[in-house]
Design a protein around this motif. Structure first.
Motif, PDB file in Angstrom:
ATOM      1  N   PRO A   1       1.367   7.958  -3.233  1.00  0.00           N
ATOM      2  CA  PRO A   1       2.514   9.179  -3.107  1.00  0.00           C
ATOM      3  C   PRO A   1       2.328   9.940  -1.901  1.00  0.00           C
ATOM      4  CG  PRO A   1       0.931   9.176  -4.955  1.00  0.00           C
ATOM      5  CD  PRO A   1       0.571   8.419  -4.202  1.00  0.00           C
ATOM      6  N   PRO A   2       3.537  10.234  -1.288  1.00  0.00           N
ATOM      7  CA  PRO A   2       3.618  10.909   0.058  1.00  0.00           C
ATOM      8  C   PRO A   2       3.137  12.300   0.101  1.00  0.00           C
ATOM      9  CG  PRO A   2       5.970  10.043  -0.768  1.00  0.00           C
ATOM     10  CD  PRO A   2       4.936   9.981  -1.752  1.00  0.00           C
ATOM     11  N   GLU A   3       3.093  12.893  -0.958  1.00  0.00           N
ATOM     12  CA  GLU A   3       2.353  14.101  -1.078  1.00  0.00           C
ATOM     13  C   GLU A   3       0.661  13.992  -0.781  1.00  0.00           C
ATOM     14  OE1 GLU A   3       3.721  12.884  -4.953  1.00  0.00           O
ATOM     15  OE2 GLU A   3       4.987  13.602  -3.239  1.00  0.00           O
ATOM     16  N   GLU A   4       0.405  12.965  -1.382  1.00  0.00           N
ATOM     17  CA  GLU A   4      -1.136  12.682  -1.450  1.00  0.00           C
ATOM     18  C   GLU A   4      -1.460  12.424   0.085  1.00  0.00           C
ATOM     19  OE1 GLU A   4      -4.245   9.517  -2.922  1.00  0.00           O
ATOM     20  OE2 GLU A   4      -2.600   9.982  -4.308  1.00  0.00           O
ATOM     21  N   VAL A   5      -0.728  11.733   0.843  1.00  0.00           N
ATOM     22  CA  VAL A   5      -0.997  11.483   2.360  1.00  0.00           C
ATOM     23  C   VAL A   5      -0.795  12.872   3.125  1.00  0.00           C
ATOM     24  CG1 VAL A   5       0.058  10.203   4.371  1.00  0.00           C
ATOM     25  CG2 VAL A   5      -0.004   9.225   1.950  1.00  0.00           C
ATOM     26  N   GLU A   6       0.244  13.638   2.848  1.00  0.00           N
ATOM     27  CA  GLU A   6       0.091  14.698   3.491  1.00  0.00           C
ATOM     28  C   GLU A   6      -0.910  15.722   3.411  1.00  0.00           C
ATOM     29  OE1 GLU A   6       3.941  16.367   2.001  1.00  0.00           O
ATOM     30  OE2 GLU A   6       5.151  15.020   3.404  1.00  0.00           O
TER      31      GLU A   6
ATOM     32  N   LEU B   1       0.919  -1.066   0.036  1.00  0.00           N
ATOM     33  CA  LEU B   1       0.062  -0.025  -0.064  1.00  0.00           C
ATOM     34  C   LEU B   1       0.855   1.288   0.067  1.00  0.00           C
ATOM     35  CD1 LEU B   1      -2.769   1.465   0.241  1.00  0.00           C
ATOM     36  CD2 LEU B   1      -2.598   1.094   2.538  1.00  0.00           C
ATOM     37  N   LEU B   2       1.758   1.173   0.878  1.00  0.00           N
ATOM     38  CA  LEU B   2       2.833   2.366   0.828  1.00  0.00           C
ATOM     39  C   LEU B   2       3.600   2.742  -0.381  1.00  0.00           C
ATOM     40  CD1 LEU B   2       4.039   2.129   4.655  1.00  0.00           C
ATOM     41  CD2 LEU B   2       2.421   3.919   3.596  1.00  0.00           C
ATOM     42  N   SER B   3       3.891   1.538  -0.962  1.00  0.00           N
ATOM     43  CA  SER B   3       4.528   1.817  -2.247  1.00  0.00           C
ATOM     44  C   SER B   3       4.001   2.404  -3.441  1.00  0.00           C
ATOM     45  CB  SER B   3       5.015   0.395  -2.708  1.00  0.00           C
ATOM     46  OG  SER B   3       4.070  -0.522  -3.155  1.00  0.00           O
TER      47      SER B   3
END
Length: 70
Positions: free
Chosen positions: A50-55, A45-47
């Motif tokens: 995108p990190p910016e989507e989580v932020e 899931l984390l792969s």
């Protein structure tokens, strides 16, 4: 179960590995398999997120302010 309490105050997603499907069938033999499956799912899931989507996501307390008052 312990991580579920964090969701209101900490921006997280709880992924559980379920090893018992009923109290009458409790069997600790499967806990390792359940934990490994949950860890593999979390890694996959984390792969793909995108990190910016989580932020940019809102916390549960921001979406449902009444829950934080309970």
């Amino acid at each position: 179960m312990e991580a579920a309490g964090l969701m209101d105050d900490f921006p997280c997603l709880v992924i559980r590995g379920i090893s018992d499907y009923a109290d009458s069938h409790k069997n600790n033999h499967w806990q390792g398999y359940a934990a490994a499956t949950a860890a593999a799912y979390a890694k996959e899931l984390l792969s793909v997120i995108p990190p910016e989507e989580v932020e940019n996501e809102l916390m549960v307390s921001e979406l449902y302010p009444r829950l934080s008052m309970l």
